[in-house]
Design an enzyme around this catalytic site. Sequence first.
Site, PDB file in Angstrom:
ATOM      1  N   THR A  74     -98.464 -84.123  70.073  1.00  0.00           N
ATOM      2  CA  THR A  74     -97.670 -84.948  69.163  1.00  0.00           C
ATOM      3  C   THR A  74     -98.537 -86.111  68.715  1.00  0.00           C
ATOM      4  OG1 THR A  74     -95.618 -84.346  70.299  1.00  0.00           O
ATOM      5  CG2 THR A  74     -95.561 -86.281  68.881  1.00  0.00           C
ATOM      6  N   LYS A 149     -91.140 -82.688  64.595  1.00  0.00           N
ATOM      7  CA  LYS A 149     -91.144 -83.076  66.005  1.00  0.00           C
ATOM      8  C   LYS A 149     -90.749 -84.542  66.167  1.00  0.00           C
ATOM      9  CE  LYS A 149     -92.089 -83.107  70.474  1.00  0.00           C
ATOM     10  NZ  LYS A 149     -93.416 -82.841  71.037  1.00  0.00           N
ATOM     11  N   LYS A 225     -62.132 -93.572  66.773  1.00  0.00           N
ATOM     12  CA  LYS A 225     -61.131 -94.045  67.741  1.00  0.00           C
ATOM     13  C   LYS A 225     -61.789 -94.315  69.083  1.00  0.00           C
ATOM     14  CE  LYS A 225     -58.500 -90.942  69.704  1.00  0.00           C
ATOM     15  NZ  LYS A 225     -58.901 -91.077  71.144  1.00  0.00           N
TER      16      LYS A 225
END
Length: 262
Positions: A74, A149, A225
């Site tokens: 990466t 990625k 909610k």
Amino acid sequence: MVDWPGGVTVFDVRAEAMTPLVEAGAGSADNVAEVGASADIISVTVLDDAQVREVVAELAANAKPGTVIAIHSTIADTTAAELAEQLKPQGIHVVDAPVSGGAGAAEKGQLATMVGADRAVYEQIKPAFKHWAALVIHAGEPGAGTRMKLARNMLTFTAYAAAGEAMKLAEAAGLDLQALGRVVRHTDALTGGPGAIMLLDSTAPLPADHFLHDAFTHTRGLGEKDLSLALGLGRATGVELPLAQIALQRLAPGLGVPHPTD
């Protein structure tokens, strides 16, 4: 993977990292240059951009035209694109193919890999990648695999931060964090977690006749909610919940069903 036709050659600066593969039948190289000279498809897994550039340069100096160099690390999304452009005149294809799934998936051959490559190169390397990845995705041109990625990991680590915020709220409310973790892991395994809503091909608002419009409108109502109630509990216990506050603001547009005033 070691049964790939023509064989598999491995090299690592740590000899012990190669041992299991060699024992399984892979050949071993003495250096990076030897890998570059002998392989048709080369997978590179190192630590950072600087190491990627260094290894790819050494491989390219010895590789023959038609060789594919796949970067699995990466790195910055521009690095693979720059290297692909630089080596194109030599007939060497640089692609980025980062992986996702962690060590457990790697051990089982069930990783996902996101490939940035010309389509023809992607089709060439896909059969080899299928030996170690259960999901091989063509993300686009070189660089696109890394961009995918980064988006995927942004979700992961943002979710980790949100989990920490949820634990802080639970702790302040006197709850057992181990029990909460068991509930989260159980229900995420059933619902798919955040990825369960990632079914759209655009982030534009959904038209009223879209097949997910009503379901996501219902999800929006439940989410707003529950987030409002959680924020109320945070105020009562004195716990700041900035991610939950942002989630309340951005849930509706994120689902593609913004309120008319959004």
